[in-house]
Design a protein around this motif. Structure first.
Motif: not given
Length: 421
Positions: A144-156, A322-330, A332-336
């Motif tokens: 779970p810690d590896v997963y959290d760290s991956c998600k954090y760095d993909l978002v930020h 929501l996967s940060p990979l799925e939110d990089k399609t636009s 104008t996405s909140p992630l970007l």
């Protein structure tokens, strides 16, 4: 409300040990007592069948990401020296930041004022703890810690373009989706046992609050009103929110899902409908801002003594699931734009049109709740100043625990318990 982890430590250790055996032995999650119709009933439900093959891949990818961050850390001092507008990393300032530092991101530095050195330390610890090369042993509790760290760095920190990070995220997600729910019980009966030990204080407080709302309605009920007149009483809404950590929202959800498996409730249906049980099995991540909401409604069109006078509705949200990979399609996405993931809307835990009465809800969860007499005594009213009015609230509400009093009046009595990670 959050002191139940120690009470369930033995059972949780047993679950993690069994989980490790299932993964390392390359055994598919199965149980002869389970049913194909209900896949959530088997031991280790949700684990990928190739988990033993994914673990070495996860360790290899973690090592690759760590090596890249190490190189960035080595060149950090030079990059900061060439960019006079940036100062050295200040942890106190970093913790206090609430906005995205666009200039740092444009300069190729980590988001949020985290230094490359700290980022490297974060990944190096994960690499070391996940796999012990000398003992050739994996620690699945680090998944779970590896997963959290991956998600954090993909978002930020997506702007750093770390090679292999997206692939590592996908592998970590597969494993985490199986590991995290099973850490709180390898099967439904163990999940119920662990959940009742962790969330018993919280569950007891929920029952007390619901009962108190009902008793308050009794106090304002006026027998002289006819049913038609009662319909025009002012709407009454009472909302109560409790923020809890991840272990408690998993535990509370498991009590709601599986309380009917207790021997004392033999033959009762689950509080959660079959379609939602299946959906919860397939959606195992309860991410940031995940919540469970209990709402109590009063139907003034039925007699006070009718058990259908009060009913409970339950909803939940998976939070930022929501996967940060799925939110990089636009672009104008909140992630970007803001480095955020959208919060998933509420979903029903019951069938549309079903009626879960307060009496049945109490009957189903009471065996797993802390009784009022076990709550700590209230603090002295003299020492609480402004809050003295509520100092003895638990002591006063304990008198409502017998659960045998009648219903009450009022348009709608709503009790919400918002359980957030």
């Amino acid at each position: 409300m959050l002191d139940g982890l120690e009470d369930a430590s033995i059972e949780m250790d047993e679950a993690k040990t069994r989980l490790h055996e299932i993964i390392i032995s390359n055994a598919k999650a199965n149980n002869t007592n389970g049913s194909v119709e209900f896949p959530w009933m088997v031991d280790g439900a949700g684990l990928p069948p190739d988990a033993s093959e994914l673990l070495p891949k996860m360790a290899k990818l973690t090592k690759q990401v760590t090596a890249q961050v190490k190189l960035l850390a080595e060149g950090e001092e030079e990059k900061l020296a060439l960019t006079s507008s940036f100062s050295r990393y200040d942890q106190a300032k970093a913790l206090g930041k609430t906005t995205i530092d666009v200039a740092r991101i444009a300069a190729g530095l980590p988001c949020g004022s985290e230094s490359f050195l700290l980022m490297f330390a974060r990944w190096k610890k994960l690499e070391r703890d996940l796999y012990n090369e000398r003992k050739d042993r994996f620690d699945i509790t680090q998944i779970p810690d590896v997963y959290d760290s991956c998600k954090y760095d993909l978002v930020h920190n997506a702007h750093l373009n770390l090679k292999g990070l997206e692939e590592l995220y996908k592998v970590a997600q597969l494993l985490a989706d199986g590991v995290i729910p099973n850490e709180y019980g390898i099967n439904p009966k163990q999940k119920l046992k662990i959940g009742s030990k962790i969330a018993r204080r919280l569950m007891g407080k929920v029952l007390i609050d619901l009962r108190n709302t009902r008793e308050e309605a009794i106090c304002v009920a006026d027998p002289k009103f006819t049913e038609d007149e009662a319909l025009f009483l002012p709407t009454k809404e009472v909302e109560h929110q409790q923020k809890i950590q991840e272990s408690h929202i998993h535990s509370l959800m498991n009590v709601l899902r599986y309380c009917n498996l207790d021997e004392s409730l033999h033959g009762e249906d689950s509080l959660v409908c079959q379609s939602t049980l299946d959906r919860l099995h397939r959606t195992r991540e309860l991410d940031y801002m995940s919540n469970i909401v209990l709402r109590m409604f009063e139907n003034t069109e039925v007699p006070l003594e009718d058990e259908k006078r009060f009913r409970i509705e339950m909803t939940f949200s998976r939070g930022a699931d929501l996967s940060p990979l799925e939110d990089k399609t636009s672009e104008t996405s909140p992630l970007l734009q803001e480095h955020t993931l959208p919060i998933m809307g509420p979903e029903r835990l019951q069938e549309v049109g079903s009626c879960l009465t307060l009496d049945k809800f109490e009957k189903m969860v009471r065996p797993f709740a802390m009784p009022p007499e076990d709550f700590p005594p209230a603090a002295p009213t003299q020492a609480l100043g402004y809050f003295s009015k509520g100092a003895g609230v638990l002591e006063r509400l304990a008198s409502f625990w017998p659960f045998h009093k009648g219903a009450a009046n009022g348009k709608i009595a709503e009790k919400a318990v918002n359980c957030q990670k």
